[in-house]
Design an enzyme around this catalytic site. Structure first.
Site, short mmCIF file in Angstrom:
data_model
loop_
_atom_site.label_atom_id
_atom_site.label_comp_id
_atom_site.label_asym_id
_atom_site.label_seq_id
_atom_site.Cartn_x
_atom_site.Cartn_y
_atom_site.Cartn_z
N ARG A 66 25.70 0.28 62.09
CA ARG A 66 25.21 0.22 63.47
C ARG A 66 23.68 0.19 63.53
NH1 ARG A 66 25.50 5.05 67.39
NH2 ARG A 66 25.27 4.07 69.42
N HIS A 70 21.01 -1.87 66.07
CA HIS A 70 19.99 -1.24 66.92
C HIS A 70 18.59 -1.68 66.52
CE1 HIS A 70 22.19 2.18 69.17
NE2 HIS A 70 23.05 1.25 68.86
N ASN A 97 19.76 5.91 71.46
CA ASN A 97 19.97 6.05 70.01
C ASN A 97 21.40 6.51 69.78
OD1 ASN A 97 20.26 8.91 70.07
ND2 ASN A 97 18.10 9.23 69.66
N HIS A 195 33.47 -2.29 65.40
CA HIS A 195 34.09 -1.04 65.86
C HIS A 195 35.43 -0.80 65.19
CE1 HIS A 195 31.44 -1.08 69.74
NE2 HIS A 195 30.76 -0.79 68.65
C1 HEM Z 1 28.80 -5.11 72.42
C2 HEM Z 1 27.92 -4.18 72.46
C3 HEM Z 1 28.08 -2.84 71.81
C4 HEM Z 1 28.23 -1.65 72.45
C5 HEM Z 1 28.28 -1.40 73.94
C6 HEM Z 1 28.34 -0.64 71.43
C7 HEM Z 1 28.47 0.72 71.68
C8 HEM Z 1 28.72 1.67 70.73
C9 HEM Z 1 28.89 3.08 71.00
C10 HEM Z 1 28.74 3.74 72.35
C11 HEM Z 1 29.21 3.68 69.83
C12 HEM Z 1 29.53 5.17 69.62
C13 HEM Z 1 28.31 5.99 69.42
C14 HEM Z 1 28.66 7.45 69.40
O1 HEM Z 1 29.11 7.95 70.44
O2 HEM Z 1 28.49 8.12 68.37
C15 HEM Z 1 29.24 2.67 68.83
C16 HEM Z 1 29.54 2.88 67.53
C17 HEM Z 1 29.42 1.93 66.55
N1 HEM Z 1 28.96 0.64 66.71
FE1 HEM Z 1 28.72 -0.31 68.47
N2 HEM Z 1 28.28 -1.23 70.21
C18 HEM Z 1 28.11 -2.58 70.39
C19 HEM Z 1 27.93 -3.51 69.41
C20 HEM Z 1 27.86 -3.20 68.06
C21 HEM Z 1 27.40 -4.10 67.04
C22 HEM Z 1 26.86 -5.50 67.29
C23 HEM Z 1 27.52 -3.44 65.86
C24 HEM Z 1 27.16 -3.88 64.46
C25 HEM Z 1 26.97 -5.10 64.09
C26 HEM Z 1 28.08 -2.14 66.15
C27 HEM Z 1 28.44 -1.20 65.22
C28 HEM Z 1 28.92 0.05 65.50
C29 HEM Z 1 29.44 0.96 64.49
C30 HEM Z 1 29.64 0.66 63.03
C31 HEM Z 1 29.74 2.14 65.15
C32 HEM Z 1 30.28 3.44 64.53
C33 HEM Z 1 29.11 4.40 64.36
C34 HEM Z 1 29.49 5.73 63.72
O3 HEM Z 1 30.47 5.80 62.98
O4 HEM Z 1 28.73 6.69 63.93
N3 HEM Z 1 28.25 -2.03 67.49
N4 HEM Z 1 28.93 1.45 69.38
C1 NAG Z 2 18.13 10.76 69.90
O1 NAG Z 2 17.39 11.01 71.06
C2 NAG Z 2 17.44 12.35 71.50
C3 NAG Z 2 16.63 12.43 72.79
O2 NAG Z 2 17.26 11.71 73.79
C4 NAG Z 2 16.85 13.27 70.43
O3 NAG Z 2 16.98 14.61 70.84
C5 NAG Z 2 17.63 13.06 69.14
O4 NAG Z 2 17.03 13.80 68.11
C6 NAG Z 2 17.63 11.59 68.75
N1 NAG Z 2 18.47 11.41 67.57
C7 NAG Z 2 17.98 10.99 66.42
C8 NAG Z 2 18.96 10.87 65.34
O5 NAG Z 2 16.82 10.70 66.26
#
Ligand code: HEM
Ligand code: NAG
Ligand code: NAG
Ligand code: NAG
Ligand code: NAG
Ligand code: NAG
Ligand code: NAG
Length: 330
Positions: A66, A70, A97, A195
């Site tokens: 991810r 970003h 983030n 995802h």
């Molecule tokens: C279409 C737009 C996208 C949205 C709205 C989105 C949103 C999110 C959100 C909200 C999370 C969960 C974060 C959390 O609560 O910890 C997530 C996780 C993740 N996203 Fe997306 N994402 C998008 C596109 C992408 C893209 C383009 C990639 C990579 C090429 C990606 C890779 C990932 C991965 C691998 C995770 C898992 C992260 C973890 O295990 O901590 N996402 N994404």
């Molecule tokens: C993400 O942003 C929050 C503030 O919104 C901060 O407290 C947190 O440390 C940040 N996380 C990382 C991994 O930098």
């Protein structure tokens, strides 16, 4: 005749100019094997560190994949996501983030590379190579990573809000934000397939369970989410729970497989942004095709879309710098 050939050669010069100066700087110096002379062991070093990290902390695969997304969507793939806040707040400290983590892993890779080839491999390239390596380690399909990115000098938290994509986004917003980076509707549906690995905090989809209309009434859940799945998620995420973690592809959240599209097609995509892929004819057709054919083309498509994402807004040549420490400009 002379006039005609003159105007033809004028046209040719113009055409060459357009090709050289308009199209090529986008990725002029990005290429597979950019470090083959200056640091031939670079990719092997990255892989060795990553395999070591994942063997003790497999849950870092998701966040490390991810991270490249970003990075690329805010100021291009320039390692700006890695910079610490200085006089102003950096991307890393912005709300979107959304719990990105794994920064220390990038630092560890960077130290190993600095030891082998000081000042050669950029942090932006490390993030790109790591994204590939964690995918492969999760049983995804390998792609060749183009390298030659240089590191940016600026990271600004404000820019995350207008460039990243919130999990409650509709399909219009998703497509608009991908297109703003020169990426296609297909790239949006393909890259969302990442995802298939990783976890999410309840905070990213809690409103779909309890407060979908915003009226705060009981059982105010998103009608587009499969109701049995809604009930199962409510057990994991109680009202107001922001911090519990849920597997995004339950049962195979550590395997980079094609099951994500089966989930989405059954209205079990975790985020509104996942469900939204059924609201556009192109993205819907892709979801249904991959679900019906057990992801016949997804793994290959993914590598191609990652290469495209990896070209977004890159700095090359003499732009930017090669950071010595990824969290700080030189
Ligand atoms: C279409 C737009 C996208 C949205 C709205 C989105 C949103 C999110 C959100 C909200 C999370 C969960 C974060 C959390 O609560 O910890 C997530 C996780 C993740 N996203 Fe997306 N994402 C998008 C596109 C992408 C893209 C383009 C990639 C990579 C090429 C990606 C890779 C990932 C991965 C691998 C995770 C898992 C992260 C973890 O295990 O901590 N996402 N994404
Ligand atoms: C993400 O942003 C929050 C503030 O919104 C901060 O407290 C947190 O440390 C940040 N996380 C990382 C991994 O930098
Ligand atoms: C950060 O970006 C915002 C929006 O583009 C801009 O208004 C602001 O001046 C920037 N901050 C810094 C410190 O560059
Ligand atoms: C999509 O979301 C944007 C931003 O929230 C909103 O302005 C727009 O009206 C929405 N579009 C549709 C079709 O719902
Ligand atoms: C539900 O959403 C509304 C509108 O976003 C918000 O004002 C309210 O505080 C939320 N209620 C709960 C219980 O989170
Ligand atoms: C809440 O809604 C779901 C369907 O979305 C339904 O199956 C369930 O029975 C409802 N629960 C209550 C307490 O109303
Ligand atoms: C950046 O912040 C992290 C976490 O707060 C810290 O471990 C690291 O040493 C910082 N980097 C620099 C160069 O200060």
């Amino acid at each position: 005749m002379a006039a005609a050939s003159k105007s033809f050669s004028g046209l040719l010069v113009h055409f060459i100019f357009v090709v050289l100066f308009v199209f090529s700087p986008v990725n002029a110096q990005l290429k597979v094997g950019f470090y083959s002379k200056t640091c031939p062991q670079a990719e092997a070093i990255v892989k060795e560190v990553i395999d070591g990290v994942l063997s003790v902390a497999p849950s870092l695969a998701g966040p490390l994949l991810r991270m490249h997304f970003h990075d690329c969507f805010v100021r291009g793939c320039d390692g700006s996501v890695l910079l610490n806040s200085s006089s102003h707040q950096a991307e890393k400290d912005a709300f979107p983030n959304l719990t990105l983590r794994g920064y220390q892993v990038i630092d560890r890779v960077k130290s190993a590379l600095e030891k082998a080839c000081p000042g050669v491999v950029s942090c932006a390239d490390i993030v790109a190579i790591v994204a590939r390596d964690v995918t492969v380690a999760s049983k995804g399909l390998r792609w060749e990573v183009e390298t030659g990115r240089r590191d940016g000098l600026v990271s600004n938290s404000t820019e995350t809000f207008t460039n990243l994509i919130a999990p409650d986004s509709n399909i219009t917003t998703i497509i608009t934000r991908f297109q703003a980076k020169g990426l296609s509707v297909k790239d949006a549906v393909v890259l969302s397939g990442s995802h298939t690995i990783g976890t999410s905090h309840c905070s990213s989809f809690n409103s779909r369970l309890y407060n979908f209309t915003g009226k705060g009434i009981n059982n105010d859940s998103d009608p587009t989410l499969d109701s049995a799945y809604t009930e199962a998620l409510k057990i994991k995420c109680k009202p107001g729970d922001q911090n519990s973690l849920v597997e995004m592809d339950p049962g195979s959240f550590r395997t980079f497989d094609t099951h994500y599209y089966t989930l989405v097609s059954k209205r079990r995509g975790l985020f509104q942004s996942d469900a939204a892929l059924l609201d556009n004819s192109v993205t819907k057709a892709y979801v249904e095709l991959q679900a019906a054919t057990k992801g016949s083309t997804f793994l290959k498509d993914f590598g191609m879309s990652m290469v495209k994402m990896g070209r977004v807004g890159v700095l090359t040549g003499t732009a930017g710098e090669i950071r010595k420490v990824c969290s700080k400009i030189n």
